[in-house]
Design an enzyme around this catalytic site. Sequence first.
Site, mmCIF file in Angstrom:
data_model
loop_
_atom_site.group_PDB
_atom_site.id
_atom_site.type_symbol
_atom_site.label_atom_id
_atom_site.label_comp_id
_atom_site.label_asym_id
_atom_site.label_seq_id
_atom_site.Cartn_x
_atom_site.Cartn_y
_atom_site.Cartn_z
ATOM 1 N N LYS A 37 42.124 -0.951 39.663
ATOM 2 C CA LYS A 37 41.725 -0.390 40.928
ATOM 3 C C LYS A 37 42.360 0.957 41.209
ATOM 4 O O LYS A 37 41.887 1.751 42.010
ATOM 5 C CB LYS A 37 42.133 -1.351 42.068
ATOM 6 C CG LYS A 37 41.599 -2.732 41.955
ATOM 7 C CD LYS A 37 42.265 -3.624 43.045
ATOM 8 C CE LYS A 37 41.961 -5.063 42.769
ATOM 9 N NZ LYS A 37 42.761 -5.949 43.635
ATOM 10 N N GLY A 38 43.496 1.199 40.552
ATOM 11 C CA GLY A 38 44.376 2.304 40.935
ATOM 12 C C GLY A 38 43.748 3.680 41.018
ATOM 13 O O GLY A 38 44.176 4.516 41.806
ATOM 14 N N ASP A 96 52.326 5.344 32.423
ATOM 15 C CA ASP A 96 53.688 4.821 32.384
ATOM 16 C C ASP A 96 54.055 4.601 30.916
ATOM 17 O O ASP A 96 54.416 5.542 30.216
ATOM 18 C CB ASP A 96 53.690 3.539 33.214
ATOM 19 C CG ASP A 96 55.063 2.998 33.496
ATOM 20 O OD1 ASP A 96 56.028 3.743 33.357
ATOM 21 O OD2 ASP A 96 55.177 1.809 33.860
ATOM 22 N N LYS A 124 54.862 9.523 33.990
ATOM 23 C CA LYS A 124 56.301 9.241 33.833
ATOM 24 C C LYS A 124 56.608 9.348 32.350
ATOM 25 O O LYS A 124 56.478 8.365 31.610
ATOM 26 C CB LYS A 124 56.606 7.807 34.282
ATOM 27 C CG LYS A 124 56.393 7.513 35.744
ATOM 28 C CD LYS A 124 56.780 6.049 35.990
ATOM 29 C CE LYS A 124 56.470 5.600 37.385
ATOM 30 N NZ LYS A 124 56.680 4.148 37.560
ATOM 31 N N PHE A 145 59.461 3.813 40.986
ATOM 32 C CA PHE A 145 58.251 3.086 41.357
ATOM 33 C C PHE A 145 57.602 3.733 42.570
ATOM 34 O O PHE A 145 58.222 3.868 43.612
ATOM 35 C CB PHE A 145 58.565 1.621 41.638
ATOM 36 C CG PHE A 145 57.332 0.778 41.676
ATOM 37 C CD1 PHE A 145 56.791 0.271 40.504
ATOM 38 C CD2 PHE A 145 56.682 0.534 42.881
ATOM 39 C CE1 PHE A 145 55.629 -0.483 40.528
ATOM 40 C CE2 PHE A 145 55.514 -0.217 42.913
ATOM 41 C CZ PHE A 145 54.989 -0.730 41.738
ATOM 42 N N VAL A 146 56.357 4.139 42.405
ATOM 43 C CA VAL A 146 55.671 4.845 43.484
ATOM 44 C C VAL A 146 54.442 4.062 43.974
ATOM 45 O O VAL A 146 53.855 3.279 43.229
ATOM 46 C CB VAL A 146 55.243 6.269 43.041
ATOM 47 C CG1 VAL A 146 56.447 7.162 42.864
ATOM 48 C CG2 VAL A 146 54.412 6.228 41.766
ATOM 49 N N ASP A 152 49.599 0.662 44.011
ATOM 50 C CA ASP A 152 49.974 -0.471 44.846
ATOM 51 C C ASP A 152 51.325 -1.066 44.480
ATOM 52 O O ASP A 152 51.866 -0.836 43.388
ATOM 53 C CB ASP A 152 48.938 -1.587 44.676
ATOM 54 C CG ASP A 152 49.094 -2.290 43.324
ATOM 55 O OD1 ASP A 152 49.045 -1.591 42.292
ATOM 56 O OD2 ASP A 152 49.288 -3.521 43.307
ATOM 57 N N ARG A 158 47.783 0.965 48.811
ATOM 58 C CA ARG A 158 46.875 1.858 48.070
ATOM 59 C C ARG A 158 46.275 2.944 48.950
ATOM 60 O O ARG A 158 45.935 4.021 48.479
ATOM 61 C CB ARG A 158 45.723 1.052 47.458
ATOM 62 C CG ARG A 158 46.137 0.100 46.344
ATOM 63 C CD ARG A 158 44.902 -0.414 45.614
ATOM 64 N NE ARG A 158 45.161 -1.598 44.816
ATOM 65 C CZ ARG A 158 45.602 -1.578 43.559
ATOM 66 N NH1 ARG A 158 45.853 -0.438 42.960
ATOM 67 N NH2 ARG A 158 45.812 -2.711 42.905
HETATM 68 P P1 IMP Z 1 50.958 1.637 31.316
HETATM 69 O O1 IMP Z 1 50.044 0.852 30.464
HETATM 70 O O2 IMP Z 1 52.385 1.184 31.237
HETATM 71 O O3 IMP Z 1 50.835 3.135 31.171
HETATM 72 O O4 IMP Z 1 50.564 1.174 32.762
HETATM 73 C C1 IMP Z 1 50.012 1.936 33.677
HETATM 74 C C2 IMP Z 1 49.670 1.028 34.846
HETATM 75 O O5 IMP Z 1 50.831 0.396 35.392
HETATM 76 C C3 IMP Z 1 49.135 1.923 35.930
HETATM 77 O O6 IMP Z 1 47.755 2.109 35.805
HETATM 78 C C4 IMP Z 1 49.552 1.181 37.173
HETATM 79 O O7 IMP Z 1 48.583 0.233 37.513
HETATM 80 C C5 IMP Z 1 50.840 0.481 36.809
HETATM 81 N N1 IMP Z 1 52.022 1.277 37.241
HETATM 82 C C6 IMP Z 1 52.887 1.941 36.445
HETATM 83 N N2 IMP Z 1 53.838 2.570 37.171
HETATM 84 C C7 IMP Z 1 53.552 2.288 38.464
HETATM 85 C C8 IMP Z 1 54.181 2.676 39.724
HETATM 86 O O8 IMP Z 1 55.179 3.403 39.812
HETATM 87 N N3 IMP Z 1 53.576 2.201 40.836
HETATM 88 C C9 IMP Z 1 52.471 1.411 40.823
HETATM 89 N N4 IMP Z 1 51.865 1.034 39.678
HETATM 90 C C10 IMP Z 1 52.402 1.465 38.516
HETATM 91 MG MG MG Z 2 46.095 1.627 36.733
#
Ligand code: IMP
Ligand code: MG
Length: 170
Positions: A37-38, A96, A124, A145-146, A152, A158
């Site tokens: 959803k993000g 992330d 990040k 964490f944001v 969310d 959100r």
């Molecule tokens: P990745 O696969 O670790 O890059 O995950 C990315 C997903 O983790 C993002 O699309 C978010 O849904 C979630 N995520 C990572 N960091 C944050 C944060 O600081 N706040 C909220 N959701 C996060």
């Molecule tokens: Mg996401």
Amino acid sequence: MKILIDRDRIEERVRELGKEITVDYKDKYPVFVGILKGAFIFLADLVRNVNLEAEFDFVVVSLYKGKKSPGMIILEREVLTDLSSRDVIIVDEILDTGKTLEFLINHIKEKGARSIKTCILLSKKKKRKVSIKTDYVGFEIEDKFVVGYGLDYNQRYRNLPFVGLLDGKD
Ligand code: IMP
Ligand code: MG
């Protein structure tokens, strides 16, 4: 809640990203694929700054939390657009570890896309576990964490119009 990136800075940066994409994809007809959803707010604002004809689609990706294969990524909603020979721009709100995007890039490659670029609002860098080519990045941020602007914490926050740091997290 502390504001990390306020509404005006987001708006300005999103406008710049939209302009860059408009120039880079001149005379093309890209497909934007948002990760739900993000990415819903970022994508909506971004593409209103993109002066091109384009199509839109969405995927839902989640992290499998069961015991069998921890860390496995599940595609809960598939792309419905035929992506063969298309120029695809994947839009996500935050990068992330990079695992979600790595999974999706491979998935879209298999669908025969002609080109794949990524557009991410927040990155990040420190947390990256896999190397991902990012083409358009809004802001590099620290490993905190944001929430807000699509992001969310337990499905809340959100709809905040800014990116904030949640008190008590990190
Ligand atoms: P990745 O696969 O670790 O890059 O995950 C990315 C997903 O983790 C993002 O699309 C978010 O849904 C979630 N995520 C990572 N960091 C944050 C944060 O600081 N706040 C909220 N959701 C996060
Ligand atoms: Mg996401």
